[in-house]
Design an enzyme around this catalytic site. Structure first.
Site, PDB file in Angstrom:
ATOM      1  N   GLU A  36       0.840  -1.212   0.000  1.00  0.00           N
ATOM      2  CA  GLU A  36       0.000   0.000   0.000  1.00  0.00           C
ATOM      3  C   GLU A  36       0.870   1.255   0.000  1.00  0.00           C
ATOM      4  O   GLU A  36       1.803   1.386   0.797  1.00  0.00           O
ATOM      5  CB  GLU A  36      -0.900  -0.008   1.240  1.00  0.00           C
ATOM      6  N   THR A  38       3.003   2.106  -2.060  1.00  0.00           N
ATOM      7  CA  THR A  38       4.335   1.829  -2.608  1.00  0.00           C
ATOM      8  C   THR A  38       4.398   2.126  -4.098  1.00  0.00           C
ATOM      9  O   THR A  38       5.487   2.302  -4.642  1.00  0.00           O
ATOM     10  CB  THR A  38       4.714   0.360  -2.387  1.00  0.00           C
ATOM     11  N   ALA A 129     -15.005   2.873  -1.753  1.00  0.00           N
ATOM     12  CA  ALA A 129     -14.704   1.775  -0.844  1.00  0.00           C
ATOM     13  C   ALA A 129     -13.246   1.341  -0.907  1.00  0.00           C
ATOM     14  O   ALA A 129     -12.868   0.340  -0.304  1.00  0.00           O
ATOM     15  CB  ALA A 129     -15.620   0.584  -1.155  1.00  0.00           C
ATOM     16  N   GLY A 130     -12.422   2.078  -1.649  1.00  0.00           N
ATOM     17  CA  GLY A 130     -11.023   1.695  -1.774  1.00  0.00           C
ATOM     18  C   GLY A 130     -10.819   0.519  -2.696  1.00  0.00           C
ATOM     19  O   GLY A 130      -9.803  -0.181  -2.605  1.00  0.00           O
ATOM     20  N   LEU A 131     -11.749   0.285  -3.610  1.00  0.00           N
ATOM     21  CA  LEU A 131     -11.689  -0.873  -4.501  1.00  0.00           C
ATOM     22  C   LEU A 131     -11.494  -0.469  -5.955  1.00  0.00           C
ATOM     23  O   LEU A 131     -11.715  -1.255  -6.869  1.00  0.00           O
ATOM     24  CB  LEU A 131     -12.966  -1.709  -4.351  1.00  0.00           C
ATOM     25  N   SER A 133     -12.931   1.917  -8.044  1.00  0.00           N
ATOM     26  CA  SER A 133     -14.050   2.115  -8.964  1.00  0.00           C
ATOM     27  C   SER A 133     -13.676   3.073 -10.085  1.00  0.00           C
ATOM     28  O   SER A 133     -14.108   2.896 -11.236  1.00  0.00           O
ATOM     29  CB  SER A 133     -15.276   2.640  -8.204  1.00  0.00           C
ATOM     30  N   SER A 134     -12.862   4.082  -9.779  1.00  0.00           N
ATOM     31  CA  SER A 134     -12.473   5.044 -10.820  1.00  0.00           C
ATOM     32  C   SER A 134     -11.550   4.402 -11.840  1.00  0.00           C
ATOM     33  O   SER A 134     -11.684   4.642 -13.052  1.00  0.00           O
ATOM     34  CB  SER A 134     -11.811   6.273 -10.191  1.00  0.00           C
ATOM     35  N   GLU A 166      -6.038  10.280 -14.814  1.00  0.00           N
ATOM     36  CA  GLU A 166      -6.444  10.572 -13.441  1.00  0.00           C
ATOM     37  C   GLU A 166      -5.502  11.585 -12.792  1.00  0.00           C
ATOM     38  O   GLU A 166      -5.933  12.463 -12.047  1.00  0.00           O
ATOM     39  CB  GLU A 166      -6.508   9.289 -12.618  1.00  0.00           C
ATOM     40  N   ASP A 178      -3.647   0.647  -9.579  1.00  0.00           N
ATOM     41  CA  ASP A 178      -5.071   0.364  -9.770  1.00  0.00           C
ATOM     42  C   ASP A 178      -5.393   0.091 -11.229  1.00  0.00           C
ATOM     43  O   ASP A 178      -6.109  -0.862 -11.570  1.00  0.00           O
ATOM     44  CB  ASP A 178      -5.912   1.536  -9.260  1.00  0.00           C
TER      45      ASP A 178
END
Length: 390
Positions: A36, A38, A129-131, A133-134, A166, A178
């Site tokens: 995380e 990193t 949710a930290g998953l 989505s964007s 982004e 991501d």
């Protein structure tokens, strides 16, 4: 991804635009198993794709117009947003359309001949949710346009363009993880990614075959990467690298951490950030080694170490995330930690299959007792990356 979902999205596209789409594509959200904060330090990460996806029905246009519609956005004006490609510019859009429009901008800025599109989107990736989505939204648009315009770009190249969209167009200083996870993950595997050179290794990760489960606990506490705290952490990491005379914190060896911290002197904030990143890179390598040696249960304590570091050194946890981790461990979980950018979002819990009901109940009861909004708990199954589905 079922044919029924593709058909539903395609039908809605035809209702909106008067003709069927040229195709339907899907791109998943992701869970980060370990690694995380990193990625923007040129380090190691280990995400895997979720079955939850952003789905896009898309057709080409030749007139310089981009039309966007989302099934997930309430819009009393009727819903379809029309933009001219020549008007797309960083900072010009603060709504949800900045993500797909930013991808189109990034493709055109890189010299790719995109002349317009009609788009209808629907997503099952929980927002905030930290998953990621964007990232799923960006990657599904990039993949569709890559195919429709025969651009010939590979998954990692699409991820780079989406990251630029982004970073520059939306204004969120995210790393490359991501988008790469969404574009490149494989079902039944976690992706060991070196974010410096984007080299990848698919690591088998089939918990069900070993009698285990990985739960995601969405705390329903919303976070936003484009807000200031994420940027402050990134700037602090860059300051630490500069003070240590390295290109990125990736270049600080784990064995040399104590010496590096001593060189940083009295700047306690930078010392904490550096300590987290260097130890987190080592944790990723340890998890890879454990999984490849078949010692999957032994990754549990490493996950807990990661949470403690994110909580105490990086300081991006929150009471809800800490409650998930503490409660799950007390109820018998093998390991648990927050995942994602922080300040809310989700935690992951590694557990024996037989312990899942008791752990889930304990977390739900702990949230109720604390007066928190009830969490959403679901199993995370390593799934396929972005692909055409119709």
């Amino acid at each position: 991804m079922s044919e029924a979902v593709a058909e539903t999205v395609a039908e809605r596209f035809e209702e909106l635009y008067g003709a069927g789409p040229d195709g339907v594509w899907a791109a998943p959200g992701r869970v980060n198993l370990i690694g995380e904060h990193t990625d923007y330090n040129d380090g190691f990460v280990m995400p895997f794709a979720l079955p939850h996806t952003a789905v896009a029905a898309v057709s080409r246009r030749e007139d310089g117009v981009l039309r966007l519609h989302s099934a997930d956005v309430e819009d009393g004006a009727g819903g379809v947003v029309e933009l001219r490609l020549d008007d797309l510019a960083p900072g010009s859009d603060r709504s949800w359309t900045a993500y797909p429009a930013g991808v189109v901008w990034a493709l055109r800025e890189a010299g790719h001949p995109v002349t317009g599109a009609d788009v209808h989107l629907a997503s099952t990736v929980p927002a905030g949710a930290g998953l990621s989505s964007s990232a799923a939204l960006e990657v599904v648009i990039a993949l569709a346009l890559n195919e429709l315009y025969s651009l010939g770009l590979r998954g990692w190249q699409l991820a780079r363009l989406c990251q630029r969209a982004e970073n520059v167009y939306v204004g969120a200083p995210v790393g490359i993880m991501d988008q790469t996870a969404s574009a490149c993950c494989e079902a039944g595997h976690a992706l060991f990614l070196d974010t410096r050179d984007l080299s990848q290794r698919q690591i088998p990760f089939d918990l069900a075959a070993e009698g285990m489960r990985l739960l995601v606990v969405d705390t329903r506490v919303k976070h936003s990467h484009s807000e200031g705290e994420y940027g402050k952490r990134r700037a602090g990491c860059e300051k630490g690298a500069a003070l240590l005379g390295v290109d990125a914190l990736r270049d600080v060896p784990y064995a040399g951490l104590d010496a590096a911290l001593e060189r940083l002197g009295e700047d306690e904030e930078v010392r904490r950030l550096v300590r987290h990143v260097v130890t987190e890179d080592e944790r990723v390598e340890r998890v890879v080694s454990l999984l490849e040696s078949g010692d999957t249960r032994a990754i549990g304590p490493v996950l807990v170490e990661g949470h403690v570091s994110l909580r105490d050194d990086f300081r991006i946890s929150c009471p809800e995330l800490d409650l998930v981790v503490d409660t799950a461990l007390s109820a018998g979980a093998l390991g648990a930690r927050m995942t994602g950018g922080g300040f809310g979002g989700s935690a992951i819990v590694l557990a024996e299959e037989s312990d899942v009901p008791a752990i889930t109940k304990a977390v739900e009861e702990a949230f109720a007792a604390a007066g928190f909004t009830a969490p959403r708990v679901f199993e995370a199954v390593p799934s396929a990356g972005a692909r055409r589905i119709s």
